[in-house]
Design a protein around this motif. Structure first.
Motif, PDB file in Angstrom:
ATOM      1  N   ASP B 119      23.791   3.493   0.087  1.00  0.00           N
ATOM      2  CA  ASP B 119      23.682   4.934  -0.181  1.00  0.00           C
ATOM      3  C   ASP B 119      23.883   5.743   1.055  1.00  0.00           C
ATOM      4  O   ASP B 119      22.836   5.977   1.481  1.00  0.00           O
ATOM      5  CB  ASP B 119      22.529   5.135  -1.222  1.00  0.00           C
ATOM      6  CG  ASP B 119      22.274   6.471  -1.754  1.00  0.00           C
ATOM      7  OD1 ASP B 119      23.385   7.367  -1.363  1.00  0.00           O
ATOM      8  OD2 ASP B 119      21.457   6.898  -2.641  1.00  0.00           O
ATOM      9  N   TYR B 120      25.091   6.247   1.277  1.00  0.00           N
ATOM     10  CA  TYR B 120      25.072   6.997   2.477  1.00  0.00           C
ATOM     11  C   TYR B 120      24.771   8.269   2.500  1.00  0.00           C
ATOM     12  O   TYR B 120      24.739   9.366   3.563  1.00  0.00           O
ATOM     13  CB  TYR B 120      26.612   6.859   3.219  1.00  0.00           C
ATOM     14  CG  TYR B 120      27.502   7.169   1.913  1.00  0.00           C
ATOM     15  CD1 TYR B 120      27.815   8.512   1.501  1.00  0.00           C
ATOM     16  CD2 TYR B 120      28.185   6.029   1.246  1.00  0.00           C
ATOM     17  CE1 TYR B 120      28.666   8.837   0.569  1.00  0.00           C
ATOM     18  CE2 TYR B 120      29.225   6.348   0.379  1.00  0.00           C
ATOM     19  CZ  TYR B 120      29.165   7.802  -0.073  1.00  0.00           C
ATOM     20  OH  TYR B 120      30.234   8.083  -1.052  1.00  0.00           O
ATOM     21  N   ARG B 121      24.378   8.701   1.283  1.00  0.00           N
ATOM     22  CA  ARG B 121      23.916  10.238   1.175  1.00  0.00           C
ATOM     23  C   ARG B 121      22.740  10.447   1.923  1.00  0.00           C
ATOM     24  O   ARG B 121      21.803  10.263   1.212  1.00  0.00           O
ATOM     25  CB  ARG B 121      24.101  10.618  -0.194  1.00  0.00           C
ATOM     26  CG  ARG B 121      25.443  10.413  -1.290  1.00  0.00           C
ATOM     27  CD  ARG B 121      24.877  10.459  -2.657  1.00  0.00           C
ATOM     28  NE  ARG B 121      24.337   9.494  -3.186  1.00  0.00           N
ATOM     29  CZ  ARG B 121      23.391   9.765  -4.373  1.00  0.00           C
ATOM     30  NH1 ARG B 121      23.951  10.550  -5.130  1.00  0.00           N
ATOM     31  NH2 ARG B 121      22.588   8.554  -4.495  1.00  0.00           N
ATOM     32  N   GLY B 122      22.758  11.042   2.843  1.00  0.00           N
ATOM     33  CA  GLY B 122      21.397  11.525   3.773  1.00  0.00           C
ATOM     34  C   GLY B 122      20.532  10.465   4.147  1.00  0.00           C
ATOM     35  O   GLY B 122      19.467  10.494   4.123  1.00  0.00           O
ATOM     36  N   GLY B 123      21.328   9.156   4.290  1.00  0.00           N
ATOM     37  CA  GLY B 123      20.391   8.040   4.742  1.00  0.00           C
ATOM     38  C   GLY B 123      20.131   7.077   3.418  1.00  0.00           C
ATOM     39  O   GLY B 123      19.429   6.063   3.856  1.00  0.00           O
ATOM     40  N   GLY B 124      20.147   7.716   2.403  1.00  0.00           N
ATOM     41  CA  GLY B 124      19.859   7.155   1.281  1.00  0.00           C
ATOM     42  C   GLY B 124      18.361   6.412   1.302  1.00  0.00           C
ATOM     43  O   GLY B 124      17.273   7.319   1.566  1.00  0.00           O
ATOM     44  N   ARG B 125      17.867   5.255   1.113  1.00  0.00           N
ATOM     45  CA  ARG B 125      16.428   4.685   1.361  1.00  0.00           C
ATOM     46  C   ARG B 125      15.826   4.940   2.613  1.00  0.00           C
ATOM     47  O   ARG B 125      14.773   4.714   2.842  1.00  0.00           O
ATOM     48  CB  ARG B 125      16.588   3.368   0.969  1.00  0.00           C
ATOM     49  CG  ARG B 125      15.348   2.508   0.967  1.00  0.00           C
ATOM     50  CD  ARG B 125      14.428   2.803  -0.359  1.00  0.00           C
ATOM     51  NE  ARG B 125      13.138   2.426  -0.229  1.00  0.00           N
ATOM     52  CZ  ARG B 125      12.008   3.132  -0.696  1.00  0.00           C
ATOM     53  NH1 ARG B 125      11.942   4.312  -1.034  1.00  0.00           N
ATOM     54  NH2 ARG B 125      10.577   2.632  -0.711  1.00  0.00           N
ATOM     55  N   SER B 126      16.948   4.804   3.521  1.00  0.00           N
ATOM     56  CA  SER B 126      16.203   4.950   5.100  1.00  0.00           C
ATOM     57  C   SER B 126      15.929   6.204   5.612  1.00  0.00           C
ATOM     58  O   SER B 126      15.577   6.256   6.941  1.00  0.00           O
ATOM     59  CB  SER B 126      17.315   4.199   6.004  1.00  0.00           C
ATOM     60  OG  SER B 126      18.531   5.015   6.207  1.00  0.00           O
ATOM     61  N   SER B 127      16.164   7.263   4.826  1.00  0.00           N
ATOM     62  CA  SER B 127      15.964   8.618   5.106  1.00  0.00           C
ATOM     63  C   SER B 127      14.324   8.879   5.425  1.00  0.00           C
ATOM     64  O   SER B 127      13.477   8.129   4.638  1.00  0.00           O
ATOM     65  CB  SER B 127      16.369   9.494   3.935  1.00  0.00           C
ATOM     66  OG  SER B 127      15.713  10.859   4.300  1.00  0.00           O
ATOM     67  N   ALA B 128      14.006   9.676   5.945  1.00  0.00           N
ATOM     68  CA  ALA B 128      12.475  10.113   6.194  1.00  0.00           C
ATOM     69  C   ALA B 128      11.952  10.774   5.026  1.00  0.00           C
ATOM     70  O   ALA B 128      10.778  11.158   5.111  1.00  0.00           O
ATOM     71  CB  ALA B 128      12.302  10.882   7.590  1.00  0.00           C
ATOM     72  N   ARG B 129      13.011  11.010   4.198  1.00  0.00           N
ATOM     73  CA  ARG B 129      12.258  11.475   2.938  1.00  0.00           C
ATOM     74  C   ARG B 129      11.469  10.545   2.170  1.00  0.00           C
ATOM     75  O   ARG B 129      10.535  10.989   1.425  1.00  0.00           O
ATOM     76  CB  ARG B 129      13.417  12.022   2.049  1.00  0.00           C
ATOM     77  CG  ARG B 129      13.750  13.497   1.816  1.00  0.00           C
ATOM     78  CD  ARG B 129      14.956  13.923   0.655  1.00  0.00           C
ATOM     79  NE  ARG B 129      13.811  14.292  -0.361  1.00  0.00           N
ATOM     80  CZ  ARG B 129      12.806  15.081  -0.510  1.00  0.00           C
ATOM     81  NH1 ARG B 129      12.626  15.918   0.440  1.00  0.00           N
ATOM     82  NH2 ARG B 129      12.347  14.928  -1.745  1.00  0.00           N
ATOM     83  N   GLU B 130      11.745   9.381   2.265  1.00  0.00           N
ATOM     84  CA  GLU B 130      11.003   8.144   1.986  1.00  0.00           C
ATOM     85  C   GLU B 130       9.259   8.692   2.165  1.00  0.00           C
ATOM     86  O   GLU B 130       8.380   8.223   1.412  1.00  0.00           O
ATOM     87  CB  GLU B 130      11.098   6.780   2.198  1.00  0.00           C
ATOM     88  CG  GLU B 130      10.438   5.668   1.802  1.00  0.00           C
ATOM     89  CD  GLU B 130       9.160   5.429   2.461  1.00  0.00           C
ATOM     90  OE1 GLU B 130       8.065   4.642   2.112  1.00  0.00           O
ATOM     91  OE2 GLU B 130       8.936   5.605   3.671  1.00  0.00           O
ATOM     92  N   THR B 131       9.034   9.281   3.348  1.00  0.00           N
ATOM     93  CA  THR B 131       7.721   9.288   3.821  1.00  0.00           C
ATOM     94  C   THR B 131       6.715  10.386   3.053  1.00  0.00           C
ATOM     95  O   THR B 131       5.731  10.239   2.809  1.00  0.00           O
ATOM     96  CB  THR B 131       7.531   9.798   4.968  1.00  0.00           C
ATOM     97  OG1 THR B 131       8.217  11.084   5.422  1.00  0.00           O
ATOM     98  CG2 THR B 131       8.231   8.622   6.188  1.00  0.00           C
TER      99      THR B 131
END
Lengths: 367, 367, 367, 367
Positions: B119-131
């Motif tokens: 999921d390339y949108r905004g980094g997907g799962r690897s995005s810092a949003r996960e935090t």
């Protein structure tokens, strides 16, 4: 994972105390059909064995490992492998004073506080002897890796002792096995010998930094968040006795880099695979291996059992000064080299199995 | 523990992608009867929220957390707590180029290699949003800790940005909330602002070091080998996006110490408890808390999404140069401060429950 | 939990094969300060020991257990307890034919299919000898339960052998230890002896049903969904060799009840606690113990190693008839009684620790 | 595994209460690249949906599932899949009396005893609504199984309601979807309708037995001791609300068999694979699948919420009689059919991944 167990699929539970009858590792989840025997495991244990030179404890232990289960006809059966090392040199009398007073900087006091009692003989469960079991388990992991990923290699070495760091310009991997410090630099080996002699003779001890590099690691090992390859490497290394810091790739120094410098730029290699032009990341991006060398470093604090008196208290709450007699390593970091290699082997095999379980080991194509 | 789950008894599973409908945390094993509400969790999320100043991404997200389960009448019920944050500002169009090319230094390539798609949108799962999900879960952990261990406090702050370290002599905890860097030093805050402005304007980014201190932690938390308190802290911090190094107490610098210097000597305090004269160990000996401050540091690498072109390849294996447009943090380490605090809270609560489970929380007496 | 490990906090990993050097159990997470010694564990092993009468295998094994770690001065230390039983009577020659042909109804064929090889000596890992390790671990669990929950008792007995069921009207607990079948009915003991003699002499074997009852279990053990007390009891019992069915309370017969009949009505007891007027639920509602007797039953299939020829195939895919010589139990269910008790003890202790961890063991008041 | 999580590699955590805002399942460890969408999952949820006929609760819920994460472009990404079902028909007023009094035979009292508080609205976490989340997760598992093991099928059906059992001679799989009972026998469907009408009108309820069969399961799934396939199936089924007994193959009746009868004899099939002549074992030997049908049965007790008054107590300890008004299933076993199928799917996928992880899925040859 749990108190004394690590690994997701390749699970190692170590057990045993420094001066009990035996210690060992229960290894579950190993692939079947892997060639293992006691001589192969003994090879790795001999590397870690104390008493080999004046820089490690003079405790003389053959540290002979026995395979009690999980192998048949020289092959792993896929069932639990029990690896046992009997303790043969248990000079408990050396440890009388420790029964009463807590060594500063040692687990004595916290074991007492948590459990209300402790096996004070040689540090009991908190002794560095526990790492012998890890090395034995690591030997099984290496055998499985050799079967599953030909070409994968794991190499550990010391890069710092006390204030003395290696000169990377003199890095010579062939030197690692040629000196008691596992240092990839003949000149450093000589200098460190003099330095550590002085530390030892003054009744003191000193810390160290160990680096472990795995080459030939397939891309794709690791998973988001708590299944990150670097998460498990950090946990594995930090779980080794006396370790206080863990770094992946550039480690703490990554803080000083800019994004421009830190970017490991990518080209296409002649083999049609991605070719990274640098490895600040230590072979791991987003918790998943890139196919580059996986590079881990960890710092080992100085041995807390020293001949210089330190202030402490007793179980009865009396203030006292303590000298720790006995046979202690002036730099416990030396013996941590094969332990770090063993942990790297266990973590990589575990993640290889995890990845094969979830994805079938099929890789996304590039190009 | 598993791919996206951390904790032994207090278990947090985070889920969600940067630009999906929502993300969140499933929190299992929380003690019952703990007062929690959405406003309380929102307080912690607001601290982490991006778009608050020019040093964090200008993505505007309210990051509003909802409690979907596990609480009744304002109290936890002991059943799973679902915390959901809807993604409201999903400008997917910003990320078109990222769909094809892999950002150097980013998880783009490893996710592709491992999973065969991403999921390339905004980094997907690897995005810092996960935090954000971690911070919400950490809010629950803080509430439980407040009920179980009155007086326990957790404080995070930045101690380094790029090459600039704080001057410990000017340490002033009251400053932490007074500047956008969570830095305990007013002068550093001013200097860092100038420095980071320059970094940002040059289309670059930079790394940082965060320190998290927990005071009032009871002695006795942690367990041997893989249940060590520092093992789990190392794993927790290393699992945060972009972290490359973790230190406990003196950390990597412990390698330079001698045993004489490293010994945290012990006297009896006026309260009849052990009084440590120093804290090189960072509050943990043998993997078990001593009752002193628990001190952890971690290094965050610079954001890999930068406006300076870097060499890379595409999914098709073509070589290209990439500039990452979009709204990115010049120093993602700033937002890592509340994340590090959240992880500390989760680990401490988890170990408190683990210890209570095994030992009943009864402590060995001294004196 | 994992391949060879069960338990959440009190975790038991068994290891070893029927004819290897030794087998045992690695027990982690035991509370500290529990009095255990080898004689105490031997007591439980002796109850399970084969060769005691003509109804169990004539293999003569002392089955002596050694505690290799985790205890000091007669008390558990909170660290892993290694329990080892050496195999002394390994007549491998008995098993020659089994190396080639798969016993019908036995794990021979599935181990071969899964692992590609198997330790065919006496069934290797799939042998009922593995249960000795469970009984040893159960002995530790019983010791911890005795310390934590005075008054808790666990009793197992046979309620059916082949077509013969006990007459509940003649139930006499004092008889259980007085006959080789652990049957609470002297008359049944006599009748079953005659019946089983006939089965044995005809070269056949037969199944059985075992019931295990725990009295004095505190209310509140267990948790929703996969942490249900009955979930773990079902798993624990089904994990015993040859078990094909597990029941809690009324078990399969619950299907025949109406809601009116099934309701275990509640009054207030003289002790101010809830008093249940019946126990169709077997002491568990919603996965959580009620404080009533916890009642579990499980069915054990007949031994597959029999002297009557059965059709099968060889590793080479040749069809053949197989007679299994050697020393086999005509009813392996008999030895399953102490094993079922051991599993009950492990599950109850594990849930006691889990509950203490999450809730602190504080109970909701009634009245 | 943990309180509300099941599975080793394919891990499902369910969350949510009957009358909270939503409930769902967090699914981690799913293979990447599996085609899933909401319509596909909705298909399975619609099968379980209440209010479809007079034999299930009249609560009207669309039970619409949303995929909040873990899928991109219609394919799983290998990251956590969040499945959410909003509760739209929350008539909390129905449950006023339940707030005070404990339903006999229900989890009301044990939740109160354990947690000190409970979400009494509709049973909260202990409600059968939780099983909707399992069915959604099971839909993901089915999709992955379809991709990994073409030809594998899972079929559940009722074989008993109250005292009425199916006549196996009339077994007709095509009937299963043709009647409200999922019964493979048209005549039984008619008779059971009359019977259950009577039960319902009398304000009563009744239990049931469900059988779930998986065909096309590869040989080799499962592992020794606690990783047994039947261990996990027993746990999975026993974890379903109201289940009191679980059987594999002949189940409890295995106790009545002799070894001669129980032996599933083996010949070589025309396809060069082992051909079993019977299936008393239910497709599992030594905890590992044989390649035959995997057969599981479980008994569901009657609904405890009934219109007939039963004696009970209140939170204040007062004795009272209780009638449970509201919309309750006269036979909750009916809705357990799709739930049992879902659990079978989850367990099989989990073991497929586990086996692939440890062994690479390579099978031992025969012949």
């Amino acid at each position: 994972m749990s108190l004394n167990t690590f690994g997701h699929l390749f699970r190692v539970t170590t057990w045993g105390e420094s001066h009990g009858p035996a210690l060992g590792a229960t290894v579950d989840g190993c692939p079947p059909g892997v060639a293992v025997d006691e001589a192969m495991l003994q090879h790795w244990l001999d590397r870690r064995k104390p008493g080999q030179n004046k820089y490690t404890t003079q405790r003389q232990e053959p540290d002979q490992v026995r395979i009690l289960s999980g192998a048949f006809g020289g092959l792993t059966t896929g069932t639990p492998i029990q690896l046992m090392i009997e303790n043969t040199d248990q000079r408990s009398k050396d440890y009388g004073e420790i029964a009463q007073a807590f060594r500063p900087g040692h687990a004595d006091i916290t074991y007492h506080q948590k459990y209300g009692l402790r096996d004070y003989r040689g540090g009991g469960r908190s002794s560095a002897r526990e790492t012998a079991a890890r090395v034995a388990a690591g030997g099984v992991a290496r055998a499985a890796l050799a079967a599953l990923v030909p070409g994968l290699s794991i190499t550990g070495y010391m890069v710092q002792i006390g204030p003395h760091r290696i000169d990377r310009a003199r890095f010579d991997a062939t030197q690692i096995d040629q000196n008691p410090f596992w240092v990839p630099d003949a000149q450093a080996a000589t200098e460190w010998a003099t330095y550590l002699d002085g530390v030892r003779k003054s009744g003191n001890s000193v810390g160290a930094v160990i680096e472990v590099v795995a080459s030939g690691v397939p891309a794709g090992l690791g998973a988001p968040v708590y299944g990150k390859l670097d998460t498990d490497l950090a946990a594995a290394m930090m779980s080794i006795n006396a370790v206080k810091g863990v770094e992946i790739g550039d480690g703490m120094a990554a803080a000083e880099l800019t994004g421009v410098d830190n970017a490991d730029e990518i080209r296409m290699g002649n083999d049609g695979k991605p070719l990274f032009l640098s490895n600040h990341a230590g072979g791991i991006l987003g918790g998943i291996s890139t196919g580059q060398d996986v590079v881990v470093r960890f710092a080992v604090k100085p041995t807390s059992s020293i001949l210089t008196p330190r202030r402490t208290i007793t179980v009865e709450g009396k203030e006292t000064d303590l000298i720790t007699k006995g046979r202690h390593d002036p730099c416990v970091g030396i013996r941590a080299v094969p332990v770090g290699e063993a942990m790297m082997a266990c973590v990589l095999l575990d993640h290889l199995l995890l990845d094969r379980g979830q994805t079938g080991g099929i890789r996304g194509q590039i190009g």
